[in-house]
Design a protein around this motif. Structure first.
Motif, PDB file in Angstrom:
ATOM      1  N   GLU A 150       3.380   2.694   2.368  1.00  0.00           N
ATOM      2  CA  GLU A 150       2.918   2.706   3.755  1.00  0.00           C
ATOM      3  C   GLU A 150       3.250   1.365   4.385  1.00  0.00           C
ATOM      4  O   GLU A 150       3.633   1.299   5.543  1.00  0.00           O
ATOM      5  CB  GLU A 150       1.413   2.959   3.827  1.00  0.00           C
ATOM      6  N   LYS A 206       0.890  -1.167   0.000  1.00  0.00           N
ATOM      7  CA  LYS A 206       0.000   0.000   0.000  1.00  0.00           C
ATOM      8  C   LYS A 206       0.918   1.204   0.000  1.00  0.00           C
ATOM      9  O   LYS A 206       1.882   1.252   0.767  1.00  0.00           O
ATOM     10  CB  LYS A 206      -0.893   0.016   1.244  1.00  0.00           C
ATOM     11  N   ASN A 207       0.636   2.158  -0.872  1.00  0.00           N
ATOM     12  CA  ASN A 207       1.517   3.318  -0.934  1.00  0.00           C
ATOM     13  C   ASN A 207       0.736   4.625  -0.959  1.00  0.00           C
ATOM     14  O   ASN A 207      -0.448   4.660  -1.254  1.00  0.00           O
ATOM     15  CB  ASN A 207       2.444   3.229  -2.157  1.00  0.00           C
ATOM     16  N   ASN A 208       1.462   5.673  -0.621  1.00  0.00           N
ATOM     17  CA  ASN A 208       0.973   7.030  -0.804  1.00  0.00           C
ATOM     18  C   ASN A 208       1.846   7.651  -1.896  1.00  0.00           C
ATOM     19  O   ASN A 208       2.547   6.929  -2.598  1.00  0.00           O
ATOM     20  CB  ASN A 208       0.995   7.821   0.518  1.00  0.00           C
ATOM     21  N   GLU A 209       1.836   8.952  -2.040  1.00  0.00           N
ATOM     22  CA  GLU A 209       2.627   9.575  -3.119  1.00  0.00           C
ATOM     23  C   GLU A 209       4.131   9.455  -2.901  1.00  0.00           C
ATOM     24  O   GLU A 209       4.902   9.505  -3.844  1.00  0.00           O
ATOM     25  CB  GLU A 209       2.283  11.063  -3.253  1.00  0.00           C
TER      26      GLU A 209
END
Length: 171
Positions: free
Chosen positions: A121, A114-117
């Motif tokens: 994460e 799961k990632n953000n910009e």
């Protein structure tokens, strides 16, 4: 680096548990279970495992830079290679995520992120190792027991793998 071990008798999936609880768990939490009711591999393929016979675990890494994913995959692969060697197995890696010995599947890996910009994460590394299972339904698989003719304690296999992960950690 220290690994926090959390163990359960039964879960739907160790990866799912970490995805649902990652915010409250520290990085390097390892979740192990004796049995998964909904274990899966890549492309949502079902991972079927006899209760208490195999090693089923997932490792949580948090707040990881994007450029580390290749290093993490290599770290896991090299640690598993070293572990299988210590257990007397001549294993090889078959892309995208499986270990084989004698043309039969011994271990599968499922990495979910799961990632953000800015970064991941989480990265969750799920591992299933066939340890003491003998019968496999409609699948060309094997286990440590079938290959070595020796029953091995599942926790001993976990200990070997965790030690190799700690010894080989690149961070």
């Amino acid at each position: 680096m220290k690994i926090k071990l959390v163990e359960f008798a039964k879960l739907t999936s160790t990866n799912d548990y970490l995805k649902e609880n990652y915010e409250s768990l520290p990085s390097f939490t390892l979740v192990r279970t004796d049995f998964q009711t909904s274990g899966r591999g890549q492309f949502d393929r079902k991972w079927v495992s006899s209760k208490g016979k195999n090693l089923l675990f997932s490792l949580l890494l948090k707040d990881v830079p994007f450029d580390q994913i290749t290093h993490i995959k290599e770290w896991v692969k090299s640690s598993l290679f070293a572990s299988f060697g210590k257990l007397g197995l001549d294993a090889y890696f078959k892309e995208p995520n499986d270990f084989y010995t004698n043309e039969k599947k011994l271990c599968g890996i499922l990495i979910e992120t799961k990632n953000n910009e800015e970064r991941f994460e989480y990265i969750i590394i799920g591992v299933g190792v066939n340890v003491n299972q003998i019968l496999f339904r409609d699948f060309k698989a094997t286990s440590i027991l079938k290959e070595t003719k020796k029953q091995v304690d599942v926790r001993k296999v976990l200990s070997i793998i965790v030690n190799n992960l700690l010894e080989n950690y690149f961070g």
